[in-house]
Design an enzyme around this catalytic site. Structure first.
Site, PDB file in Angstrom:
ATOM      1  N   ALA A 176       0.833  -1.215   0.000  1.00 31.93           N
ATOM      2  CA  ALA A 176       0.000   0.000   0.000  1.00 31.93           C
ATOM      3  C   ALA A 176       0.863   1.259   0.000  1.00 31.93           C
ATOM      4  O   ALA A 176       0.579   2.216  -0.728  1.00 31.93           O
ATOM      5  CB  ALA A 176      -0.924  -0.018   1.215  1.00 31.93           C
ATOM      6  N   VAL A 177       1.921   1.250   0.788  1.00 26.41           N
ATOM      7  CA  VAL A 177       2.813   2.421   0.835  1.00 26.41           C
ATOM      8  C   VAL A 177       3.435   2.634  -0.553  1.00 26.41           C
ATOM      9  O   VAL A 177       3.429   3.740  -1.100  1.00 26.41           O
ATOM     10  CB  VAL A 177       3.935   2.226   1.894  1.00 26.41           C
ATOM     11  CG1 VAL A 177       5.013   3.295   1.765  1.00 26.41           C
ATOM     12  CG2 VAL A 177       3.346   2.224   3.301  1.00 26.41           C
ATOM     13  N   ASP A 182       1.414  -7.746  18.954  1.00 29.09           N
ATOM     14  CA  ASP A 182       1.119  -7.551  20.381  1.00 29.09           C
ATOM     15  C   ASP A 182       0.025  -6.525  20.666  1.00 29.09           C
ATOM     16  O   ASP A 182      -0.516  -6.497  21.775  1.00 29.09           O
ATOM     17  CB  ASP A 182       2.391  -7.118  21.123  1.00 29.09           C
ATOM     18  CG  ASP A 182       3.528  -8.105  20.955  1.00 29.09           C
ATOM     19  OD1 ASP A 182       3.243  -9.314  20.856  1.00 29.09           O
ATOM     20  OD2 ASP A 182       4.703  -7.680  20.929  1.00 29.09           O
ATOM     21  N   GLY A 194       2.688 -11.253  23.483  1.00 26.43           N
ATOM     22  CA  GLY A 194       2.051 -10.019  23.950  1.00 26.43           C
ATOM     23  C   GLY A 194       3.035  -8.974  24.420  1.00 26.43           C
ATOM     24  O   GLY A 194       2.653  -7.834  24.661  1.00 26.43           O
TER      25      GLY A 194
HETATM   26  P1  ATP Z   1       8.075  -5.992  18.380  1.00 25.88           P
HETATM   27  O1  ATP Z   1       7.054  -5.199  19.166  1.00 25.88           O
HETATM   28  O2  ATP Z   1       7.463  -6.919  17.431  1.00 25.88           O
HETATM   29  O3  ATP Z   1       9.147  -6.600  19.230  1.00 25.88           O
HETATM   30  P2  ATP Z   1       9.790  -3.743  17.925  1.00 25.88           P
HETATM   31  O4  ATP Z   1       9.810  -2.719  16.856  1.00 25.88           O
HETATM   32  O5  ATP Z   1       9.430  -3.272  19.294  1.00 25.88           O
HETATM   33  O6  ATP Z   1       8.841  -4.911  17.441  1.00 25.88           O
HETATM   34  P3  ATP Z   1      12.559  -4.065  18.729  1.00 25.88           P
HETATM   35  O7  ATP Z   1      13.540  -5.143  18.461  1.00 25.88           O
HETATM   36  O8  ATP Z   1      12.318  -3.640  20.122  1.00 25.88           O
HETATM   37  O9  ATP Z   1      11.216  -4.481  17.986  1.00 25.88           O
HETATM   38  O10 ATP Z   1      13.057  -2.749  17.928  1.00 25.88           O
HETATM   39  C1  ATP Z   1      13.379  -2.839  16.564  1.00 25.88           C
HETATM   40  C2  ATP Z   1      14.644  -2.097  16.292  1.00 25.88           C
HETATM   41  O11 ATP Z   1      14.448  -0.706  16.586  1.00 25.88           O
HETATM   42  C3  ATP Z   1      15.826  -2.495  17.150  1.00 25.88           C
HETATM   43  O12 ATP Z   1      16.461  -3.654  16.663  1.00 25.88           O
HETATM   44  C4  ATP Z   1      16.713  -1.272  17.042  1.00 25.88           C
HETATM   45  O13 ATP Z   1      17.422  -1.259  15.826  1.00 25.88           O
HETATM   46  C5  ATP Z   1      15.681  -0.143  17.026  1.00 25.88           C
HETATM   47  N1  ATP Z   1      15.528   0.415  18.378  1.00 25.88           N
HETATM   48  C6  ATP Z   1      14.845  -0.114  19.403  1.00 25.88           C
HETATM   49  N2  ATP Z   1      14.972   0.646  20.511  1.00 25.88           N
HETATM   50  C7  ATP Z   1      15.773   1.680  20.171  1.00 25.88           C
HETATM   51  C8  ATP Z   1      16.295   2.808  20.871  1.00 25.88           C
HETATM   52  N3  ATP Z   1      16.030   3.022  22.165  1.00 25.88           N
HETATM   53  N4  ATP Z   1      17.077   3.665  20.173  1.00 25.88           N
HETATM   54  C9  ATP Z   1      17.362   3.470  18.882  1.00 25.88           C
HETATM   55  N5  ATP Z   1      16.916   2.409  18.169  1.00 25.88           N
HETATM   56  C10 ATP Z   1      16.125   1.534  18.785  1.00 25.88           C
END
Ligand code: ATP
Length: 326
Positions: free
Chosen positions: A25-26, A131, A174
């Protein structure tokens, strides 16, 4: 930063069914509106390594029905460091990407927020996580599909639970939020949901046993949200063994099964609407917002609000699960 000509798109964090529908879509909405599109592989990792490819309309053909993400995803610790983000920004400039659409969960949006603060980059995020733990949106891409997977799993587990007259704890994902467990329990007719949001209020396991869940039944399925604080389903089963040894408790952990599968119609429609709205937002001059859905309408949610803890599970549903399983 001047007028936006080229938009980069990436998926990051845990994969979720419907991410491909969002990429489609994007991409297509952007092309329709005269933008160039580039796909960034493996989330923020691809920005740092420069793994960036030109996207055309046909790059996203035949993917709406597929789970996972054609752009791949990765956890990228380097992006948490300033040098990593500097490298990412330089590669963005080299690839002539003027704006980003990032699809992921709270970590992805935290990363986007930091990049946008450090460099003058317009970023729009789409909530992509099974989640459903982002605020400012009623649902997230992948949540409905995961919920359906859980429902089908409980339907199957029910057969063996009733035959053997057992208590089953089924652990679902979750990320310390109880949406999947609670709504999974409602959808499948499970006897209870044990969720992190109720953890400090009450001893949910003791309540379950005290309420005599076996008064009219010989088996029970309890959906348990993953929760490091309690040890999840394994932790509860251990407690049953020690504190309530009269019960034959078993554990099923659904695990990564919940991430897979073809997205439901609901997730495909959500992803398509959110994806189109991301491009509309960038055209409108919006930046640093997540697109959400609220009361069926697309809404712009500032990153800080999306990452806040304002969204609450509806705890009345815990009581409803109990009432409906007497
Ligand atoms: P899910 O909810 O499915 O786990 P998510 O997006 O929360 O997805 P994460 O692994 O927590 O998954 O974050 C994805 C990526 O975002 C990380 O691997 C990292 O590269 C980046 N990221 C997460 N937290 C930070 C932060 N505090 N500062 C900079 N980059 C971040």
């Amino acid at each position: 930063m001047g007028a936006i000509k080229c938009i980069g798109i990436l998926t990051s964090g845990g994969d979720a069914p419907g991410m491909n529908a969002a990429i489609r879509a994007v991409t297509r909405t952007a092309i329709y509106n005269g933008f160039k599109v580039k796909g960034i592989m493996r989330g923020y990792k691809g920005l740092i390594t420069g793994e960036i490819i030109d996207f055309t309309s046909s790059s996203v053909s035949n993917i709406i029905q597929k789970g996972g993400t054609i752009l791949k995803t990765a956890r990228c610790p380097e992006f948490r460091e300033a040098e990593g983000r500097q490298q990412a920004y330089e590669n963005m400039c080299k690839a002539e990407i003027d704006a980003l659409v990032v699809i992921g969960g709270d970590g992805t949006i935290t990363g986007a927020q930091t990049l946008a603060r450090e460099f003058d980059v317009p970023i729009v995020a789409l909530p992509g996580t099974i989640d459903n733990d982002l605020s400012g949106t009623d649902s997230t891409i992948g949540y409905d599909t995961a919920l359906n997977t859980i429902m089908e799993a409980v339907d199957k587990l029910r057969d063996t639970a009733t035959s053997h007259e057992r208590l089953f704890f089924m652990e679902v994902m979750g990320n310390t939020a109880g949406y999947l467990a609670l709504n999974g329990a409602l959808a499948s007719g499970a006897e209870a949901a044990i969720i992190p949001e109720m953890e400090t209020e009450t001893d949910q396991l003791k309540n379950l046993i005290d309420n005599g869940f076996r008064k009219s039944k010989n088996s029970a399925i309890v959906l348990v949200a993953e929760n490091p604080a309690t040890g999840g389903a394994m932790g509860l089963a251990e407690r049953v063994k020690k504190e309530f040894p009269q019960y034959d408790a078993r554990v099923t952990i659904l695990g990564h099964l919940q991430r897979g599968g073809s997205p439901t119609a609901s997730d495909r429609i959500l992803a398509s609407r959110l994806g189109a709205a991301a491009i509309a937002a960038l055209k409108d001059g919006q930046r640093n917002v997540m697109i959400g859905i609220h009361n069926m309408e697309m809404v712009y949610v500032p990153f800080s609000k999306a990452l806040g803890r304002s969204k609450q599970v509806n705890k009345d549903k815990v009581e409803l699960v109990k009432i409906l399983s007497i």
